[in-house]
Scaffold this active site. Structure first.
Site, mmCIF file in Angstrom:
data_model
loop_
_atom_site.group_PDB
_atom_site.id
_atom_site.type_symbol
_atom_site.label_atom_id
_atom_site.label_comp_id
_atom_site.label_asym_id
_atom_site.label_seq_id
_atom_site.Cartn_x
_atom_site.Cartn_y
_atom_site.Cartn_z
ATOM 1 N N ASN A 9 0.864 -1.185 0.000
ATOM 2 C CA ASN A 9 0.000 0.000 0.000
ATOM 3 C C ASN A 9 0.902 1.237 0.000
ATOM 4 O O ASN A 9 1.500 1.573 1.023
ATOM 5 C CB ASN A 9 -0.890 -0.034 1.257
ATOM 6 C CG ASN A 9 -1.759 1.200 1.383
ATOM 7 O OD1 ASN A 9 -1.847 2.011 0.461
ATOM 8 N ND2 ASN A 9 -2.403 1.346 2.522
ATOM 9 N N TRP A 10 0.999 1.884 -1.160
ATOM 10 C CA TRP A 10 1.918 3.023 -1.283
ATOM 11 C C TRP A 10 1.348 4.297 -0.654
ATOM 12 O O TRP A 10 2.046 5.284 -0.533
ATOM 13 C CB TRP A 10 2.251 3.279 -2.762
ATOM 14 C CG TRP A 10 2.961 2.141 -3.449
ATOM 15 C CD1 TRP A 10 3.384 0.961 -2.879
ATOM 16 C CD2 TRP A 10 3.326 2.061 -4.831
ATOM 17 N NE1 TRP A 10 3.988 0.168 -3.823
ATOM 18 C CE2 TRP A 10 3.963 0.814 -5.033
ATOM 19 C CE3 TRP A 10 3.177 2.922 -5.922
ATOM 20 C CZ2 TRP A 10 4.454 0.417 -6.282
ATOM 21 C CZ3 TRP A 10 3.656 2.520 -7.165
ATOM 22 C CH2 TRP A 10 4.288 1.281 -7.332
ATOM 23 N N GLU A 170 -5.186 -5.586 10.593
ATOM 24 C CA GLU A 170 -4.175 -4.548 10.792
ATOM 25 C C GLU A 170 -4.421 -3.857 12.131
ATOM 26 O O GLU A 170 -5.239 -2.922 12.208
ATOM 27 C CB GLU A 170 -4.269 -3.508 9.675
ATOM 28 C CG GLU A 170 -4.029 -4.063 8.297
ATOM 29 C CD GLU A 170 -3.448 -2.999 7.386
ATOM 30 O OE1 GLU A 170 -2.321 -3.192 6.915
ATOM 31 O OE2 GLU A 170 -4.100 -1.960 7.181
ATOM 32 N N GLY A 176 2.538 1.816 10.806
ATOM 33 C CA GLY A 176 3.434 2.956 10.658
ATOM 34 C C GLY A 176 4.124 3.358 11.955
ATOM 35 O O GLY A 176 4.704 4.435 12.046
ATOM 36 N N SER A 216 3.645 -2.632 10.325
ATOM 37 C CA SER A 216 5.109 -2.621 10.448
ATOM 38 C C SER A 216 5.751 -3.954 10.045
ATOM 39 O O SER A 216 6.710 -4.399 10.682
ATOM 40 C CB SER A 216 5.531 -2.198 11.863
ATOM 41 O OG SER A 216 5.037 -0.890 12.137
ATOM 42 N N GLY A 237 2.833 -1.213 4.368
ATOM 43 C CA GLY A 237 2.903 0.204 4.040
ATOM 44 C C GLY A 237 4.341 0.615 3.780
ATOM 45 O O GLY A 237 4.885 0.419 2.692
ATOM 46 N N GLY A 238 4.993 1.158 4.810
ATOM 47 C CA GLY A 238 6.330 1.741 4.681
ATOM 48 C C GLY A 238 7.333 0.881 3.919
ATOM 49 O O GLY A 238 8.011 1.369 3.006
HETATM 50 C C1 PEP Z 1 -0.665 -0.165 6.216
HETATM 51 O O1 PEP Z 1 -0.758 1.008 5.979
HETATM 52 O O2 PEP Z 1 -1.562 -0.928 5.832
HETATM 53 C C2 PEP Z 1 0.497 -0.620 6.967
HETATM 54 C C3 PEP Z 1 0.460 -1.821 7.477
HETATM 55 O O3 PEP Z 1 1.539 0.254 7.111
HETATM 56 P P1 PEP Z 1 2.995 -0.068 7.740
HETATM 57 O O4 PEP Z 1 3.465 -1.331 7.078
HETATM 58 O O5 PEP Z 1 3.822 1.109 7.388
HETATM 59 O O6 PEP Z 1 2.794 -0.250 9.190
#
Ligand code: PEP
Length: 253
Positions: A9-10, A170, A176, A216, A237-238
């Protein structure tokens, strides 16, 4: 055999050249992966979708997702994007119910149920996100919150339609923040989600549903998470913004 999926997920990140280079590097890194049930899904910002679809063409295990859609068919909704716009450019998936949409844009379970219906009516695969906040976890409400989000958002579907969904667990406190749920914490909720699906739709549907973990995920912790019995990959995400990191996560599928 259920699918093992790494979805990136950008969010609202990257310029166009950065996006092309990221997609290209990840697609190249995935070429040598021979696991038949492994899939990579990119969820770029809207302006990049058509080009990333073009870049992914030719590899049927690389798919492209939107980060949201509007629940109406079309009309006077300035700034919004419809399901048919997405399918008309080859998008196959859509993330719905991400905690950032719930938190910043007030998206409720009932609104998300109507978005899921619209996505399915157009042949898009919803990646439906659920998860508790830190406060909810600390006050012992984790399972109740996840049950409510899952049942109110998706249990109105019949079994045939529900089985098209991908679920993403999630925990909001892990998104994040650099704090990952431990494999045991994540597995506990994933197992619970699968048991709810089994109660509602039976063991076959539950056994076929891919349930992704998000929060994360990194190359360094992906293998430990993905080897849990009810974790079928990650919504990332990141770490999905850096090709080498995302490639490491894909390798852990
Ligand atoms: C997300 O936004 O779905 C996510 C899991 O972000 P991150 O991996 O940065 O925690």
């Amino acid at each position: 055999m259920r699918k093992k999926i790494a979805a990136g997920n950008w969010k609202m990140n990257l310029t166009a050249p950065e996006a092309w280079s990221l997609a290209e590097n990840v697609i190249n890194a995935f070429k040598g992966n021979t696991k038949a049930n492994a899939q990579v899904i990119f969820a770029p910002p809207y302006p990049y979708l058509a080009k990333v679809v073009e870049m992914a063409a030719g590899n049927d295990r690389v798919l492209v997702s939107a980060q949201n859609l509007h629940q109406a068919e079309n009309g006077a909704y300035t700034g919004e994007i419809s399901a048919s716009m997405l399918t008309s450019i080859g998008v196959t998936h859509v993330i719905l119910g991400h905690s950032e949409r719930r938190q910043y844009f007030g998206e409720s379970n009932s609104l998300l149920a109507s978005k899921i219906d619209k996505a399915l009516a157009h042949g898009l695969v919803p990646i439906y996100c659920i998860g508790e906040t830190l406060e909810e976890r600390e006050s012992g409400q984790t399972l109740d919150v996840n049950r409510k989000q899952l049942s109110e958002g998706a249990f109105h579907l019949d079994a045939a339609n529900f089985s098209k969904l991908i679920i993403a667990y999630e925990p909001v406190w892990a998104i994040g923040t650099g704090k990952t749920a431990s494999p045991a914490q994540a597995q506990e909720v994933h197992g619970f989600i699968r048991s709810l699906i089994a109660e509602q739709y039976g063991l076959d549907v539950a056994g076929q549903t891919s349930i992704l973990y998000g929060g994360s995920v990194k190359a360094a912790n992906a293998a430990e998470l993905f080897t849990q019995p009810d974790i079928d990959g990650g919504l990332v995400g990141g770490a999905s913004l850096i090709a080498a990191d995302f490639a490491g996560i894909i390798a852990a599928l």
